[in-house]
Write a protein that holds these residues in place. Sequence first.
Motif, PDB file in Angstrom:
ATOM      1  N   LEU A  54       0.831  -1.209   0.000  1.00 52.20           N
ATOM      2  CA  LEU A  54       0.000   0.000   0.000  1.00 52.20           C
ATOM      3  C   LEU A  54       0.861   1.254   0.000  1.00 52.20           C
ATOM      4  O   LEU A  54       0.591   2.216  -0.747  1.00 52.20           O
ATOM      5  N   THR A  57       2.686   1.360  -3.580  1.00 56.57           N
ATOM      6  CA  THR A  57       1.880   1.587  -4.788  1.00 56.57           C
ATOM      7  C   THR A  57       0.710   2.543  -4.570  1.00 56.57           C
ATOM      8  O   THR A  57       0.193   3.122  -5.533  1.00 56.57           O
ATOM      9  N   GLY A  58       0.257   2.665  -3.308  1.00 53.74           N
ATOM     10  CA  GLY A  58      -0.903   3.507  -3.037  1.00 53.74           C
ATOM     11  C   GLY A  58      -2.211   2.894  -3.505  1.00 53.74           C
ATOM     12  O   GLY A  58      -3.249   3.565  -3.522  1.00 53.74           O
ATOM     13  N   SER A  59      -2.182   1.618  -3.866  1.00 50.11           N
ATOM     14  CA  SER A  59      -3.371   0.957  -4.423  1.00 50.11           C
ATOM     15  C   SER A  59      -3.846  -0.161  -3.494  1.00 50.11           C
ATOM     16  O   SER A  59      -3.083  -1.072  -3.163  1.00 50.11           O
ATOM     17  N   PHE A  60      -5.131  -0.094  -3.093  1.00 50.18           N
ATOM     18  CA  PHE A  60      -5.707  -1.162  -2.283  1.00 50.18           C
ATOM     19  C   PHE A  60      -5.833  -2.444  -3.105  1.00 50.18           C
ATOM     20  O   PHE A  60      -5.713  -3.546  -2.560  1.00 50.18           O
ATOM     21  N   ILE A  61      -6.079  -2.307  -4.386  1.00 48.82           N
ATOM     22  CA  ILE A  61      -6.226  -3.496  -5.236  1.00 48.82           C
ATOM     23  C   ILE A  61      -4.905  -4.254  -5.322  1.00 48.82           C
ATOM     24  O   ILE A  61      -4.865  -5.480  -5.151  1.00 48.82           O
ATOM     25  N   VAL A  62      -3.826  -3.513  -5.581  1.00 50.34           N
ATOM     26  CA  VAL A  62      -2.502  -4.156  -5.660  1.00 50.34           C
ATOM     27  C   VAL A  62      -2.122  -4.762  -4.317  1.00 50.34           C
ATOM     28  O   VAL A  62      -1.590  -5.884  -4.247  1.00 50.34           O
ATOM     29  N   SER A  63      -2.417  -4.050  -3.227  1.00 50.51           N
ATOM     30  CA  SER A  63      -2.094  -4.548  -1.884  1.00 50.51           C
ATOM     31  C   SER A  63      -2.871  -5.823  -1.583  1.00 50.51           C
ATOM     32  O   SER A  63      -2.331  -6.780  -1.010  1.00 50.51           O
ATOM     33  N   SER A  64      -4.142  -5.856  -1.987  1.00 44.89           N
ATOM     34  CA  SER A  64      -4.960  -7.052  -1.777  1.00 44.89           C
ATOM     35  C   SER A  64      -4.446  -8.216  -2.607  1.00 44.89           C
ATOM     36  O   SER A  64      -4.436  -9.373  -2.144  1.00 44.89           O
TER      37      SER A  64
END
Length: 223
Positions: A54, A57-64
């Motif tokens: 997170l 990348t700042g992305s919840f999708i990538v983190s998930s």
Amino acid sequence: MTECQIRLYKDSDYHTVRDIFARGTTEHYPVALRHTFSLPRVWILVLAVFLLALVTTGSFIVSSLAVAVVILVLSLININIFFSYVRECLATDMLDIRKHYLQRDGCCFWVAESDGEIVGMVAAAPFPHPGGQNQVELKRLSVAKKHRGRGIGKTLCKTVIDFAQKSGYQAVILETSLSQMDAVHLYKRLGFKITVNFYPNYYFTKFVDFVELIFQYDVLKRQ
């Protein structure tokens, strides 16, 4: 309840006993998997991966997705432990059962038969590790799932104990995993005692806390 006969292995049993062994061993990986995901360190890892992804990348999708990859990898580690063990056994002693168990001194292989159907099996062989002189190893114990709860596993274990007594062995040794809880309870009820616990030689077994147990039954003390 139909009586179960314990007899010596025959070559015609080959494919059936290999199938019972493979199914009976690999079915335990969900228990090991649940144990892995009950460990605090696993969830710390999952949280760390999520936060790192997170922040990066700042992305919840990538983190998930990163978390999903971690969970998948840990699942595959558990599954691989069981399937690698089965592949190894099928390629070694279970490849030529007659040669390995019936044509060698101090060894034997039995099957449990009910109504003409092979429903279980067990083997015995001299314990190969240092300090294992005069000890026999109980191996390849497995009972077909639909025939469990009939005392077949207990009878097969006693078959090996009787074999040990008649052959002059001082103890029966066996190795199993902590995830095989029904087998662990059976061995304890029969009088086996845990002597060693360790992590087997597979990748990441310590991290996923996959524990192997060695049990011992002292034959001479019970004669």
